[in-house]
Design an enzyme around this catalytic site. Structure first.
Site, PDB file in Angstrom:
ATOM      1  N   GLN A 237       0.814  -1.222   0.000  1.00  0.00           N
ATOM      2  CA  GLN A 237       0.000   0.000   0.000  1.00  0.00           C
ATOM      3  C   GLN A 237       0.842   1.263   0.000  1.00  0.00           C
ATOM      4  O   GLN A 237       0.390   2.312  -0.455  1.00  0.00           O
ATOM      5  CB  GLN A 237      -0.934   0.014   1.225  1.00  0.00           C
ATOM      6  CG  GLN A 237      -2.117  -0.916   1.098  1.00  0.00           C
ATOM      7  CD  GLN A 237      -3.136  -0.467   0.052  1.00  0.00           C
ATOM      8  OE1 GLN A 237      -3.177   0.688  -0.370  1.00  0.00           O
ATOM      9  NE2 GLN A 237      -3.969  -1.396  -0.396  1.00  0.00           N
TER      10      GLN A 237
ATOM     11  N   ALA B 115       1.828  -3.980  -8.489  1.00  0.00           N
ATOM     12  CA  ALA B 115       1.624  -2.936  -9.509  1.00  0.00           C
ATOM     13  C   ALA B 115       0.228  -2.318  -9.504  1.00  0.00           C
ATOM     14  O   ALA B 115       0.071  -1.138  -9.793  1.00  0.00           O
ATOM     15  CB  ALA B 115       1.900  -3.523 -10.894  1.00  0.00           C
TER      16      ALA B 115
ATOM     17  N   THR C  20       7.592 -18.567 -17.185  1.00  0.00           N
ATOM     18  CA  THR C  20       7.912 -17.583 -18.220  1.00  0.00           C
ATOM     19  C   THR C  20       7.512 -16.186 -17.748  1.00  0.00           C
ATOM     20  O   THR C  20       6.379 -15.972 -17.302  1.00  0.00           O
ATOM     21  CB  THR C  20       7.171 -17.942 -19.528  1.00  0.00           C
ATOM     22  OG1 THR C  20       7.591 -19.249 -19.901  1.00  0.00           O
ATOM     23  CG2 THR C  20       7.487 -16.956 -20.642  1.00  0.00           C
TER      24      THR C  20
ATOM     25  N   CYS D 149     -17.164 -10.534   4.039  1.00  0.00           N
ATOM     26  CA  CYS D 149     -18.186 -11.572   4.068  1.00  0.00           C
ATOM     27  C   CYS D 149     -17.502 -12.931   4.136  1.00  0.00           C
ATOM     28  O   CYS D 149     -16.802 -13.328   3.211  1.00  0.00           O
ATOM     29  CB  CYS D 149     -19.067 -11.471   2.837  1.00  0.00           C
ATOM     30  SG  CYS D 149     -20.566 -12.416   3.035  1.00  0.00           S
TER      31      CYS D 149
HETATM   32  N1  PLP Z   1      -0.783  -6.616   1.074  1.00  0.00           N
HETATM   33  C1  PLP Z   1      -1.511  -5.511   1.201  1.00  0.00           C
HETATM   34  C2  PLP Z   1      -1.227  -4.579   2.324  1.00  0.00           C
HETATM   35  C3  PLP Z   1      -2.539  -5.248   0.314  1.00  0.00           C
HETATM   36  O1  PLP Z   1      -3.279  -4.158   0.466  1.00  0.00           O
HETATM   37  C4  PLP Z   1      -2.793  -6.163  -0.724  1.00  0.00           C
HETATM   38  C5  PLP Z   1      -3.908  -5.952  -1.669  1.00  0.00           C
HETATM   39  O2  PLP Z   1      -4.972  -5.526  -1.297  1.00  0.00           O
HETATM   40  C6  PLP Z   1      -1.981  -7.297  -0.831  1.00  0.00           C
HETATM   41  C7  PLP Z   1      -0.987  -7.497   0.079  1.00  0.00           C
HETATM   42  C8  PLP Z   1      -2.175  -8.293  -1.932  1.00  0.00           C
HETATM   43  O3  PLP Z   1      -1.656  -7.783  -3.136  1.00  0.00           O
HETATM   44  P1  PLP Z   1      -2.130  -8.400  -4.535  1.00  0.00           P
HETATM   45  O4  PLP Z   1      -3.532  -7.947  -4.736  1.00  0.00           O
HETATM   46  O5  PLP Z   1      -1.187  -7.777  -5.532  1.00  0.00           O
HETATM   47  O6  PLP Z   1      -1.965  -9.857  -4.453  1.00  0.00           O
END
Ligand code: PLP
Length: 385
Positions: free
Chosen positions: A180, A201, A238, A330
């Site tokens: 984040q 990304a 890949t 949920c």
């Molecule tokens: N870690 C945090 C703090 C996140 O906010 C998120 C996604 O919401 C993730 C990990 C997971 O990332 P990704 O959606 O790229 O798998």
């Protein structure tokens, strides 16, 4: 109906400049980066350029960056990979916090079933773990401390440098989930002093399904996937050159405009908070008052006897064309309050009466006013029911 997107912490749209950077790889530049011919070399060049750009953005060396399928895989790779390498030396203890993302919490729980000893530390009312508590939890068999840089629900930023320092003094590795924070605030792995860092990304206007794990040179880590020798033997499969190029472009754009972007969303966030306070007496803001990401506002509507369910607020806001997120999830057919808010000490009803607004590049002051008007209407309607 004009739709307003206020859920940028969930995901962001792909920036047109990112799309443009990816386009060649869906056409003529389709080569496999592992092939030795010209097609392969073009793909390899683009992949390594992308790696260098993202590494620079993190203050890392390109060889320290492994592409993954996203933040979830990066977190799993860091935690499982370090655990599997360390358990051979009898070090099976992992320290983390109760406010982590499920990609971390569920991974450590899975490892518990495979012999890991896990300490989940509490956080304070702002969502931060006390660095001293981390220091105190570390023992002789600890192999890894994993603490997120910025929380995805409330935006609280933790003092990772202090935690890394404490971990290192006791010879323990530090992983941070910077999914984040990357692109929103400075994430420099040298300044933070971390050994591993996860980034993704799609939180920074890049494509979904690609991320990276920073692994400091010399860090003992095992693979979690097995196959070809891609990514210097660390992560077989890949490589997704198009997405890597898009991720790199997204990181470039985010870093170039970070200061300006940050103050723009912060002004909107603060204005929304002020307006909601006026309209909803008893409103509680969740998260650290200072050390927080500029674009996230997480609020609980604590005005008994009418305590609205965040999930219902979310659905009603959606009917008004406004996309936000609630503090609930949920699970098994019932709405459960956020584990982060519960860890921060909110009671279940308050935690459930929560909404997260998260701003992005396209938002305007008008969006703030429209969101407040819609929320007033929705709350009045729900109260009447
Ligand atoms: N870690 C945090 C703090 C996140 O906010 C998120 C996604 O919401 C993730 C990990 C997971 O990332 P990704 O959606 O790229 O798998």
């Amino acid at each position: 109906m004009r739709r307003i997107y206020l859920d940028h912490a969930a995901t962001t749209p792909v920036d047109p400049r990112v799309r443009e950077a990816m386009t060649p790889f869906f056409g003529d530049a389709f080569g496999n980066a592992s092939s030795v011919h010209w097609y392969g070399q073009q793909a390899r060049l683009a992949l390594e350029r992308a790696r260098a750009t993202i590494a620079r953005a993190l203050g890392a060396h390109p060889a320290e960056l492994t592409f993954t399928s996203g933040g979830t895989e990066s977190d799993n790779f860091a935690i499982r990979g370090v655990f599997c390498a360390a358990r051979k030396r009898g070090r099976t203890h992992i320290v983390t916090t109760a406010a982590e993302h499920h990609a971390v919490l569920d991974c450590v729980e899975a490892l518990r079933g495979e012999g890991a000893d896990v300490t989940i530390l509490p956080v304070d009312s702002s969502g931060r773990v006390a660095p001293d508590a981390v220091g105190g939890a570390i023992g002789e068999r600890t192999c890894l401390v994993t603490v997120m840089h910025a929380n995805n629900e409330v935006g609280t930023i933790s003092d990772i440098a202090a935690i890394a320092d404490l971990a290192h003094r006791q010879g323990v590795l530090l992983h941070t989930d910077a999914v984040q924070s990357f692109g929103k605030v400075t994430v420099n792995v040298q300044e933070l002093g971390v050994d591993l860092a996860s980034v993704s990304a799609h939180k920074i206007y890049g494509p979904k399904g690609i991320g990276a794990l920073y692994i400091r040179r010399g860090t003992e880590i095992e693979n979690i996937f097995w196959g070809g020798g891609q990514e210097r033997g660390r992560r077989p499969g890949t490589e997704n050159v198009a997405f890597a190029a898009g991720f790199a472009r997204a990181a470039e754009i985010a870093l170039e405009g970070m200061k300006e972007q940050s103050s723009q969303v912060q002004v909107l966030r603060n204005s929304l908070e002020e307006k909601l306070r006026l309209e909803f007496p008893g409103l509680l803001t969740n998260g650290h008052s200072v050390e927080r990401l500029p674009h996230i506002l997480n609020v609980s509507f604590g005005f008994p006897p009418f305590v609205p369910e965040g999930e219902m607020l979310l659905l009603n806001m959606d009917l008004e064309g406004i996309a936000v997120s609630s503090g609930s999830a949920c699970t098994s057919g019932s709405v459960q309050p956020s584990h982060v808010l519960i860890a921060m000490g909110r009671d279940r009803a308050t935690a459930k009466a929560t909404i997260r607004f998260s701003f992005g590049r396209s938002n305007t002051p008008d969006d703030v006013d429209t969101a407040v008007t819609a929320l007033k209407m929705v709350a009045a309607r729900m109260k009447a029911v």
